[in-house]
Design an enzyme around this catalytic site. Structure first.
Site, PDB file in Angstrom:
ATOM      1  N   ASP A  92      -2.386   3.402  -1.678  1.00 36.89           N
ATOM      2  CA  ASP A  92      -3.704   3.944  -1.336  1.00 36.89           C
ATOM      3  C   ASP A  92      -3.832   4.209   0.160  1.00 36.89           C
ATOM      4  OD1 ASP A  92      -3.566   1.112  -1.089  1.00 36.89           O
ATOM      5  OD2 ASP A  92      -5.732   1.001  -0.875  1.00 36.89           O
ATOM      6  N   GLU A 109      -4.669  -1.460  -2.427  1.00 37.07           N
ATOM      7  CA  GLU A 109      -4.423  -2.651  -1.598  1.00 37.07           C
ATOM      8  C   GLU A 109      -5.503  -2.819  -0.539  1.00 37.07           C
ATOM      9  OE1 GLU A 109      -3.620  -5.007   1.667  1.00 37.07           O
ATOM     10  OE2 GLU A 109      -3.430  -2.846   1.909  1.00 37.07           O
ATOM     11  N   GLU A 110      -5.979  -1.714   0.024  1.00 36.75           N
ATOM     12  CA  GLU A 110      -6.924  -1.799   1.126  1.00 36.75           C
ATOM     13  C   GLU A 110      -8.266  -2.408   0.715  1.00 36.75           C
ATOM     14  OE1 GLU A 110      -6.175  -1.432   4.114  1.00 36.75           O
ATOM     15  OE2 GLU A 110      -4.386  -0.175   4.167  1.00 36.75           O
ATOM     16  N   ARG A 160       9.746 -14.566   7.321  1.00 39.84           N
ATOM     17  CA  ARG A 160       9.692 -16.014   7.501  1.00 39.84           C
ATOM     18  C   ARG A 160       9.337 -16.665   6.170  1.00 39.84           C
ATOM     19  NH1 ARG A 160       5.218 -18.873   8.379  1.00 39.84           N
ATOM     20  NH2 ARG A 160       6.000 -19.844  10.287  1.00 39.84           N
ATOM     21  N   HIS A 180      -4.407   1.503  11.094  1.00 37.89           N
ATOM     22  CA  HIS A 180      -5.819   1.851  10.898  1.00 37.89           C
ATOM     23  C   HIS A 180      -6.385   2.659  12.062  1.00 37.89           C
ATOM     24  CE1 HIS A 180      -6.737  -1.289   7.513  1.00 37.89           C
ATOM     25  NE2 HIS A 180      -5.466  -0.909   7.501  1.00 37.89           N
TER      26      HIS A 180
END
Length: 402
Positions: free
Chosen positions: A91, A149-150, A189, A375
């Protein structure tokens, strides 16, 4: 004058196999196609249609319409074995693009300003390579193209609709194009990579009145200000200093005139943390709101939304990704093992279900003016990261499904 390095030299330096180097032109073409036609959460219809068409052309089994626009592709290796999931979000964001490129967004007010167009291109390139080289791995790869996802989040509804089942996924990986790292660097990580994201909205109800007669009122601005100030003690005095957390008030709205004491105030903000045990910060915030309002004789309403949990990597899968990165990338770029951010991701829901690893793939190239933050209306990235992403995914498949 700045020296330039050819794309072939970059890809060769990162030990990208010739077959994946040969995909680079297509990867860029696909990425730019997605970039020109960005779509918001759960509306990724053109994107999903393009993906499904390519999967059909490649002869890859796939299912569409999962959580509205989601797709899962299934690629089987030469023999039976484990199942590895690969996730890519697709998206865009409600941002007006300011880049002056020939593949600029054609959808007014919508832009791929976070790299998801690159994620889809990398996943599609991985699917193509694996479908043409099934004898290089055992077991099965499930490539998940995820919407939204946003926000409000497409991972959870995809899981609820069975995307990790039939066949059951044993582990899952995903990557994020990352302009906070130089091109080719891998940030990986064990444990928490990204933070939980929770939001709150508070309405404080006081009693308005004339600015000259404050004794007749319950000043909502004063009450709200006390709440904002008291919130600063939450992290400083309620969280173990070894842990990390953020409480931010991003909005404060109250009052309509300079000589009128406000009847109500509205505050909104966000809470972020790595340690799942800090979920009880919500209760601490409400205790402060309740105490301040009670002391002033005011009332309140609290709307608290838990958006995404922390993105926590499984140590064994993170070690596998780190090994792959070390094998794929030469210094001085290399691996950034302690890379973390207070940003959030709904990849976290997949990692709650099965062991997995989410990692960052550095994509910033300041020499080409490709280093604006995510963004930002001028966000863009060095597209040579696309081939690197495919190589990382393919090597993870080959190592996990050896």
């Amino acid at each position: 004058m700045v020296a330039t390095v050819s794309l072939d030299a970059i890809l060769h330096k990162h030990r990208i196999r010739p077959a994946i180097q040969a995909l680079q032109t297509e990867l860029v073409e696909w990425r730019r196609t997605f970039h020109k036609k960005p779509e918001l959460a759960f509306r990724e219809n053109l994107t999903a249609e393009f993906i499904a068409q390519k999967l059909t052309e490649l002869g890859i089994d796939h299912q569409t319409g999962i959580a509205k626009t989601g797709i899962v592709a299934v690629i089987k290796g030469k023999d039976e074995g484990k199942v590895l999931g690969i996730r890519a979000d697709m998206d865009a964001l409600p941002i007006q693009e300011e880049n002056e490129v020939d593949y600029c967004s054609q959808h007014d007010g919508v832009m791929h300003a976070c790299g998801h167009d690159g994620h889809v291109a990398i996943a599609l390139g991985t699917a193509k390579y694996l479908s043409e080289n099934r004898d290089s791995f055992n077991g099965t790869v499930k490539i998940i193209f995820q919407p939204a996802e946003e926000s409000p989040g497409g991972a959870k509804p995809m899981i609820e609709e069975g995307v990790l089942k039939n066949p059951d996924v044993d582990a899952i990986i995903g990557l994020h194009i990352w302009n906070n790292l130089p091109l080719g660097t891998v940030g990986v990580r064990p444990g928490a990579l990204m933070a939980a994201a929770e939001t709150f909205h508070v309405r404080v109800q006081g009693k308005g009145g004339h600015g000259a007669l404050p004794h007749q009122t319950k000043d909502a601005i004063v009450i709200g200000s006390q709440i904002v100030t008291a919130f600063q003690t939450v992290v400083a005095r309620s969280v173990n200093p070894i842990d990390s957390a953020v409480v931010t008030v991003g909005e404060f709205h109250a009052g309509d005139a300079h000589n009128v004491i406000a009847d109500f105030a509205e505050l909104s903000g966000t809470v972020r943390y790595f340690n799942p045990e800090l979920r009880d910060l919500r209760d601490r915030l409400e205790a402060i709101i309740n105490g301040v309002c009670h002391s002033y004789g005011a009332t309140y309403e609290l709307d608290y939304i838990r958006m995404y949990p922390p993105t926590i990597n499984d140590p064994a899968i993170a070690a596998l990704v780190k090994t792959v990165a070390e094998e794929s990338i030469e210094t001085p770029l290399g691996v950034a093992p302690e890379c973390q951010t207070m940003g959030s991701e709904d990849m976290s829901y997949f990692l709650q279900e099965v062991p997995g690893c989410y990692f960052f793939l550095g994509s910033a190239n300041p020499q080409l003016d490709l280093a604006y933050p995510h963004h930002h209306p001028r966000f863009n990235f060095d597209e040579s990261a696309l081939g690197m992403g495919v190589e990382m995914f393919v090597r993870c498949v080959e190592k996990f499904l050896a």
